[in-house]
Structures are given as structure tokens and as C-alpha cells.
Design a protein around this motif. Structure first.
Motif, mmCIF file in Angstrom:
data_model
loop_
_atom_site.group_PDB
_atom_site.id
_atom_site.type_symbol
_atom_site.label_atom_id
_atom_site.label_comp_id
_atom_site.label_asym_id
_atom_site.label_seq_id
_atom_site.Cartn_x
_atom_site.Cartn_y
_atom_site.Cartn_z
ATOM 1 N N ASN A 42 0.966 -1.532 -0.139
ATOM 2 C CA ASN A 42 -0.159 -0.465 0.503
ATOM 3 C C ASN A 42 0.464 1.174 0.450
ATOM 4 O O ASN A 42 2.346 0.900 -0.086
ATOM 5 N N GLU A 44 1.760 3.344 2.292
ATOM 6 C CA GLU A 44 2.645 3.693 3.565
ATOM 7 C C GLU A 44 3.947 2.900 3.317
ATOM 8 O O GLU A 44 4.750 3.568 3.448
ATOM 9 N N LEU A 123 1.952 -1.364 -6.305
ATOM 10 C CA LEU A 123 1.345 -0.571 -5.496
ATOM 11 C C LEU A 123 -0.504 -0.726 -5.070
ATOM 12 O O LEU A 123 -1.500 -0.457 -6.563
ATOM 13 N N ASP A 124 -1.280 -1.503 -4.878
ATOM 14 C CA ASP A 124 -2.675 -2.231 -4.571
ATOM 15 C C ASP A 124 -3.375 -0.875 -3.559
ATOM 16 O O ASP A 124 -3.497 -1.499 -2.593
ATOM 17 N N ASP A 125 -3.163 0.122 -4.649
ATOM 18 C CA ASP A 125 -3.811 1.500 -3.517
ATOM 19 C C ASP A 125 -5.205 2.613 -4.292
ATOM 20 O O ASP A 125 -5.102 3.277 -3.367
ATOM 21 N N ARG A 128 -7.540 4.661 -2.814
ATOM 22 C CA ARG A 128 -6.548 6.102 -1.966
ATOM 23 C C ARG A 128 -6.104 6.533 -3.131
ATOM 24 O O ARG A 128 -5.338 7.665 -2.849
ATOM 25 N N TRP A 132 -2.795 10.046 -2.680
ATOM 26 C CA TRP A 132 -1.504 9.593 -3.073
ATOM 27 C C TRP A 132 -0.652 9.983 -4.685
ATOM 28 O O TRP A 132 0.789 10.365 -4.006
#
Length: 179
Positions: A42, A44, A123-125, A128, A132
Motif C-alpha cells: 500500500n 504507506e 501498489l495496490d491502493d 486512495r 497518494w
């Protein structure tokens, strides 16, 4: 005539042996031992990868297997990575924006097929992304390929476009020399 046939057969035999030897040599130099691991993360976790105070230049390339300009620039990135990876102050990271469910069916096979020896993350987000994307660069539209240069947790430069090999080398040289 018989001698000619024997000579041709002998030459064919040595040609085959030579090709087999080449294949073995290529196999030993290739990435046969690389597992082409892709770690799903993610945002973070992404930040923790690049926001290190270790004086390394992090070259982070955002890409996807379905992005033609991304795929076109990756061979140059891999050549540059090969040139610099022995430098302790350099680290290249690929961040795939493919779907997480495609890690095993698309991303890993792509890395393996193209013999890409580089740390790769997915990046599996997506939920959001509107948070990001501007956190990485306030002017980033979200288009890929995009490349970010970091050192000691500070973003040095952001490029939202396909980079030519010479431009990539020039940027790396600038930031590695200016420690």
C-alpha cells in the motif's frame, strides 16, 4: 562424395555442440536464479521504501504491463540498473500499477520473460489514488510512465513521461554526484 557427407555431418555435429554450449553459458549468466518476486504494497509501505536516510539515490519507476510507453522504456531502465546496481548509493525500484490479482498472471511472467532483475512492487491502493498521486508529486496527473528520484527521504525530481536512456543516466549522474 562419401567424404563430403562425412565432413558435412561432422560440421553439423560441432555446430550443434557449439549452440548447446552457448545456451548453457547464457543460462548461467541469465536470471535463472532470480525468482521475479513482486511484493504487493500500500502507499504507506511505498513511503517506507523511499523515505530512508541512507544516502542512496532511489530511482522509482511507476509502470504497468498494459502501458505501451512503460514497456518501451523498461529495457533502457534495466540497462541503466545493470550499470549502476553495484554502486552502494544507488537503488532502482519498479512500482507496478497493474491490478493485484494480475501479479501471478501478468506481472511476474512479464518480469521473467524480460529477464528483469530489479526490486518490484505492486501498489495496490487504488481506492486512495487521489490521495497518494498528489502526495508523490502535486503536479502528477496519474499518467504513467512516471519516475521519481529520492535521496534521504527527499524527492529530488519527478518526471511524468517516458525517459530516454541518456536522460535517465544524466539525472542519475547529477544526483549521485551531488551527495
Amino acid at each position: 562424395m562419401r567424404i563430403l557427407i562425412i565432413i558435412l555431418m561432422t560440421l553439423s555435429y560441432f555446430n550443434i555442440q557449439s549452440q548447446n554450449t552457448k545456451k548453457k553459458m547464457i543460462g548461467s549468466v541469465s536470471v535463472a536464479n532470480v525468482d521475479h518476486k513482486v511484493t504487493v504494497i500500500n502507499f504507506e509501505k511505498y513511503e517506507s521504501l523511499v523515505k530512508k536516510n541512507d544516502n542512496k539515490l532511489y530511482v522509482v519507476n511507476f509502470w504497468a504491463t498494459w502501458c505501451k510507453p512503460c514497456v518501451m522504456e523498461l529495457p533502457d531502465f534495466m540497462e541503466v540498473n545493470t550499470e549502476y546496481r553495484s554502486n552502494p548509493n544507488f537503488k532502482m525500484i519498479l512500482v507496478s500499477l497493474d491490478l493485484a490479482k494480475e501479479v501471478e498472471t501478468e506481472v511476474r511472467p512479464f518480469l521473467k520473460k524480460n529477464k528483469m532483475e530489479v526490486d518490484t512492487y505492486l501498489l495496490d491502493d487504488n481506492k486512495r489514488m487521489n490521495q497518494w498521486i498528489p502526495a508523490i508529486d502535486k503536479n502528477w496527473s496519474g499518467a504513467i510512465p512516471a519516475t521519481v528520484f529520492y535521496r534521504n527521504g527527499v524527492k529530488l525530481e519527478f518526471k511524468e513521461s517516458k525517459l530516454q536512456k541518456n536522460d535517465l543516466i544524466q539525472l542519475i549522474s547529477r544526483y549521485i554526484q551531488n551527495k
